[in-house]
Scaffold this motif. Sequence first.
Motif, PDB file in Angstrom:
ATOM      1  N   GLY A 180       1.954  17.337   2.878  1.00  0.00           N
ATOM      2  CA  GLY A 180       1.718  16.553   1.670  1.00  0.00           C
ATOM      3  C   GLY A 180       3.034  16.309   0.958  1.00  0.00           C
ATOM      4  N   SER A 181       3.000  15.476  -0.075  1.00  0.00           N
ATOM      5  CA  SER A 181       4.234  15.213  -0.817  1.00  0.00           C
ATOM      6  C   SER A 181       3.913  14.694  -2.211  1.00  0.00           C
ATOM      7  N   VAL A 182       4.950  14.567  -3.027  1.00  0.00           N
ATOM      8  CA  VAL A 182       4.764  14.007  -4.371  1.00  0.00           C
ATOM      9  C   VAL A 182       4.986  12.496  -4.378  1.00  0.00           C
ATOM     10  N   SER A 183       5.095  11.891  -3.182  1.00  0.00           N
ATOM     11  CA  SER A 183       5.391  10.457  -3.123  1.00  0.00           C
ATOM     12  C   SER A 183       4.305   9.614  -3.779  1.00  0.00           C
ATOM     13  N   LYS A 184       3.050  10.082  -3.759  1.00  0.00           N
ATOM     14  CA  LYS A 184       1.963   9.316  -4.385  1.00  0.00           C
ATOM     15  C   LYS A 184       1.703   9.781  -5.818  1.00  0.00           C
ATOM     16  N   THR A 185       1.991  11.033  -6.096  1.00  0.00           N
ATOM     17  CA  THR A 185       1.662  11.564  -7.418  1.00  0.00           C
ATOM     18  C   THR A 185       2.804  11.388  -8.421  1.00  0.00           C
TER      19      THR A 185
ATOM     20  N   LEU B  15      11.746  11.056  -5.051  1.00  0.00           N
ATOM     21  CA  LEU B  15      12.059  12.487  -5.153  1.00  0.00           C
ATOM     22  C   LEU B  15      12.242  13.129  -3.782  1.00  0.00           C
ATOM     23  N   ARG B  16      11.629  12.537  -2.753  1.00  0.00           N
ATOM     24  CA  ARG B  16      11.656  13.119  -1.402  1.00  0.00           C
ATOM     25  C   ARG B  16      11.315  14.599  -1.455  1.00  0.00           C
ATOM     26  N   LEU B  17      10.175  14.905  -1.986  1.00  0.00           N
ATOM     27  CA  LEU B  17       9.718  16.300  -2.080  1.00  0.00           C
ATOM     28  C   LEU B  17       8.346  16.409  -1.437  1.00  0.00           C
TER      29      LEU B  17
ATOM     30  N   ASN C  79      11.573  17.063   2.907  1.00  0.00           N
ATOM     31  CA  ASN C  79      11.905  15.817   2.197  1.00  0.00           C
ATOM     32  C   ASN C  79      10.814  14.782   2.433  1.00  0.00           C
ATOM     33  N   GLY C  80       9.633  15.090   1.962  1.00  0.00           N
ATOM     34  CA  GLY C  80       8.520  14.155   2.129  1.00  0.00           C
ATOM     35  C   GLY C  80       7.757  14.410   3.425  1.00  0.00           C
ATOM     36  N   VAL C  81       6.575  13.781   3.517  1.00  0.00           N
ATOM     37  CA  VAL C  81       5.751  13.893   4.724  1.00  0.00           C
ATOM     38  C   VAL C  81       6.552  13.439   5.943  1.00  0.00           C
ATOM     39  N   ALA C  82       7.381  12.411   5.735  1.00  0.00           N
ATOM     40  CA  ALA C  82       8.149  11.856   6.858  1.00  0.00           C
ATOM     41  C   ALA C  82       8.996  12.932   7.532  1.00  0.00           C
ATOM     42  N   GLU C  83       9.671  13.750   6.720  1.00  0.00           N
ATOM     43  CA  GLU C  83      10.493  14.785   7.350  1.00  0.00           C
ATOM     44  C   GLU C  83       9.612  15.837   8.023  1.00  0.00           C
TER      45      GLU C  83
ATOM     46  N   ALA D  88      -3.864   3.210  12.209  1.00  0.00           N
ATOM     47  CA  ALA D  88      -3.142   4.281  11.506  1.00  0.00           C
ATOM     48  C   ALA D  88      -1.928   3.673  10.806  1.00  0.00           C
ATOM     49  N   SER D  89      -1.239   4.533  10.058  1.00  0.00           N
ATOM     50  CA  SER D  89      -0.002   4.074   9.425  1.00  0.00           C
ATOM     51  C   SER D  89       1.025   3.781  10.517  1.00  0.00           C
ATOM     52  N   PRO D  90       1.521   2.525  10.603  1.00  0.00           N
ATOM     53  CA  PRO D  90       2.481   2.231  11.670  1.00  0.00           C
ATOM     54  C   PRO D  90       3.745   3.084  11.545  1.00  0.00           C
TER      55      PRO D  90
ATOM     56  N   GLN E 278      -8.730   8.250   5.318  1.00  0.00           N
ATOM     57  CA  GLN E 278      -8.135   7.740   6.555  1.00  0.00           C
ATOM     58  C   GLN E 278      -7.259   6.522   6.253  1.00  0.00           C
ATOM     59  N   TYR E 279      -6.020   6.580   6.777  1.00  0.00           N
ATOM     60  CA  TYR E 279      -5.152   5.433   6.581  1.00  0.00           C
ATOM     61  C   TYR E 279      -5.252   4.522   7.784  1.00  0.00           C
ATOM     62  N   PRO E 280      -5.642   3.257   7.617  1.00  0.00           N
ATOM     63  CA  PRO E 280      -5.845   2.533   6.359  1.00  0.00           C
ATOM     64  C   PRO E 280      -7.320   2.302   5.983  1.00  0.00           C
TER      65      PRO E 280
ATOM     66  N   GLU F   8      -2.503  17.547   9.621  1.00  0.00           N
ATOM     67  CA  GLU F   8      -3.263  16.914   8.542  1.00  0.00           C
ATOM     68  C   GLU F   8      -2.303  16.280   7.539  1.00  0.00           C
ATOM     69  N   ASP F   9      -2.237  14.952   7.553  1.00  0.00           N
ATOM     70  CA  ASP F   9      -1.402  14.234   6.589  1.00  0.00           C
ATOM     71  C   ASP F   9      -2.263  14.004   5.335  1.00  0.00           C
ATOM     72  N   ASP F  10      -2.053  14.882   4.368  1.00  0.00           N
ATOM     73  CA  ASP F  10      -2.870  14.825   3.138  1.00  0.00           C
ATOM     74  C   ASP F  10      -2.101  14.015   2.088  1.00  0.00           C
ATOM     75  N   TYR F  11      -1.796  12.758   2.454  1.00  0.00           N
ATOM     76  CA  TYR F  11      -0.822  11.982   1.677  1.00  0.00           C
ATOM     77  C   TYR F  11      -1.309  11.571   0.295  1.00  0.00           C
ATOM     78  N   ASP F  12      -2.635  11.326   0.131  1.00  0.00           N
ATOM     79  CA  ASP F  12      -3.096  10.911  -1.201  1.00  0.00           C
ATOM     80  C   ASP F  12      -4.350  11.680  -1.636  1.00  0.00           C
TER      81      ASP F  12
ATOM     82  N   PRO G 294       0.830  -1.206   0.000  1.00  0.00           N
ATOM     83  CA  PRO G 294       0.000   0.000   0.000  1.00  0.00           C
ATOM     84  C   PRO G 294       0.865   1.255   0.000  1.00  0.00           C
ATOM     85  N   GLY G 295       0.397   2.263  -0.684  1.00  0.00           N
ATOM     86  CA  GLY G 295       1.120   3.533  -0.644  1.00  0.00           C
ATOM     87  C   GLY G 295       1.990   3.778  -1.846  1.00  0.00           C
ATOM     88  N   LEU G 296       2.354   2.716  -2.557  1.00  0.00           N
ATOM     89  CA  LEU G 296       3.235   2.939  -3.707  1.00  0.00           C
ATOM     90  C   LEU G 296       2.427   3.331  -4.947  1.00  0.00           C
TER      91      LEU G 296
HETATM   92  C1  LIG Z   1      -0.156   7.642   5.789  1.00  0.00           C
HETATM   93  C2  LIG Z   1       1.042   8.060   4.999  1.00  0.00           C
HETATM   94  N1  LIG Z   1       1.484   9.318   5.077  1.00  0.00           N
HETATM   95  C3  LIG Z   1       2.529   9.739   4.335  1.00  0.00           C
HETATM   96  C4  LIG Z   1       3.200   8.909   3.484  1.00  0.00           C
HETATM   97  C5  LIG Z   1       4.270   9.426   2.562  1.00  0.00           C
HETATM   98  O1  LIG Z   1       5.423   9.746   3.165  1.00  0.00           O
HETATM   99  P1  LIG Z   1       6.531  10.511   2.340  1.00  0.00           P
HETATM  100  O2  LIG Z   1       5.912  11.753   1.779  1.00  0.00           O
HETATM  101  O3  LIG Z   1       7.568  10.817   3.372  1.00  0.00           O
HETATM  102  O4  LIG Z   1       7.045   9.628   1.263  1.00  0.00           O
HETATM  103  C6  LIG Z   1       2.819   7.585   3.409  1.00  0.00           C
HETATM  104  C7  LIG Z   1       3.582   6.680   2.528  1.00  0.00           C
HETATM  105  O5  LIG Z   1       3.332   5.543   2.357  1.00  0.00           O
HETATM  106  C8  LIG Z   1       1.703   7.162   4.163  1.00  0.00           C
HETATM  107  O6  LIG Z   1       1.266   5.897   4.079  1.00  0.00           O
END
Ligand SMILES: Cc1ncc(COP(=O)(O)O)c(C=O)c1O
Length: 433
Positions: A274-279, A284-286, A144-148, A171-173, A217-219, A245-249, A79-81
């Motif tokens: 938010g990030s471009v990780s899904k789009t 890219l870590r953006l 550098n992504g939502v993670a940072e 939630a996302s572990p 909502q994840y997941p 607000e994690d607007d990840y997708d 999931p997530g890729l």
């Molecule tokens: C809930 C959630 N938030 C954020 C992200 C993305 O993180 P990042 O932008 O650091 O790649 C993911 C990636 O799988 C996710 O599952």
Amino acid sequence: MLRELIRTGGMPAGTLMPPSRSVADAFGVSRGVVVTAYEQLLAEGFLLARQGSGTWVADSVTGADPTPKPSAPPPVARPGLPDLGGFPRTRWLAAYRHALSTMSNADFGYGDPRGHERLRVELAGHLRRTRGAVVDPELMLVVNGVAEGLALLADVVAATERRRIAVEDPASPGARDLMARRGLTVVGVPVDAEGIVADAIPEPAQLGAILLTPAHQYPTGVLLSATRRRALIELARTHDVMLIEDDYDGAFRYDRNPVGCLQGLAPDVTVLLGSVSKTLAPALRLGWLAGPLAWHERLVDRRVITNLAGQAMDQLAFAHLLLTGGYDKHVRQMRHRYRLRRSHLVAELAAARLDVVVRGDASGLHLLAELPPRVDERTVLSSLRLNGFDVQGLSECRLGCPPEVPGGLIIGYAALAPTSITRLVSALGKAID
Ligand SMILES: Cc1ncc(COP(=O)(O)O)c(C=O)c1O
């Protein structure tokens, strides 16, 4: 060459090395070259020698090949890729070329720790238009992504007296563990068909922040209802709690226009991530972070001490992609592709009559398939993984897991071609039987 042969087990421990002259003949080099190579390998410990007994391969060095073998098939259905094969290489290359050829000399320096101004301006406009966000480019950070972004926020919360964060359960572990590992006490709050149950948030006056995934909502995939949005905003304003607000997708919604973000309703108490990780691609870590003034200085301060500034080339390329409409076009194309893949998966699951219930809205890159109560989630997961499908289990996402709750599979469909979807459903059918 000899070193590589020994390291990869091509010449096992104890192998007696041939005389230097025969190796020289075999490789068409002078004997001196081979003697030097043997001496080098003796010095490095790959070979051992004893007067009169010859030279042989030492044990403890063979078979220690650090290079992973590409034998296992790449994991799918994670999931997530996004569909990594859909990365817009030509568009990105053109945007990158444009960025490199128009960058000023000053752009090659450390730059603004908040990110390049050109990108912040483009992003603010984009988020206003597509997500209904209220974003001032001056109060934005390119991360550098939502993670940072989450890490910076966790550090800011951890530096206050309220080191508790409420998170959705499940939630996302990854996001949840990141918070815990940065010193916050994580408190789970149940989720129902309207999203996080705002009334169930314990001791709001003790909280520093609440981490939310409102659009999808994840997941579980549910949308945070308007009533819950209002309740959360009131709670945040009353108790001075930050809403993250994690607007990840949020860019992907298939049955209606994307629902605007929570931050647009309450920019005074919400930080939008938010990030471009899904789009585009996780590589890219953006990403971006937009929050209220009250938090801004502290976030920039954290940024400076963790990583002075961002990567100007990528930022300017992304700004160009946004400005020229290339990004919107790409997102539209991918949305179409993912809509078809989701429909295909839902249809295949229904046709196979597997007794699983698809939860959540038609959006994002994954869906939750709830398993019948009689079926053991772990058994199904291992069976799917043996078939090459890296599906996530719902129980991995739960903080507190009551045993009576049915298991579930979080299936990432965005990167699955239709044939793989069919294979996955067939493997699932066998695993459930
Ligand atoms: C809930 C959630 N938030 C954020 C992200 C993305 O993180 P990042 O932008 O650091 O790649 C993911 C990636 O799988 C996710 O599952």
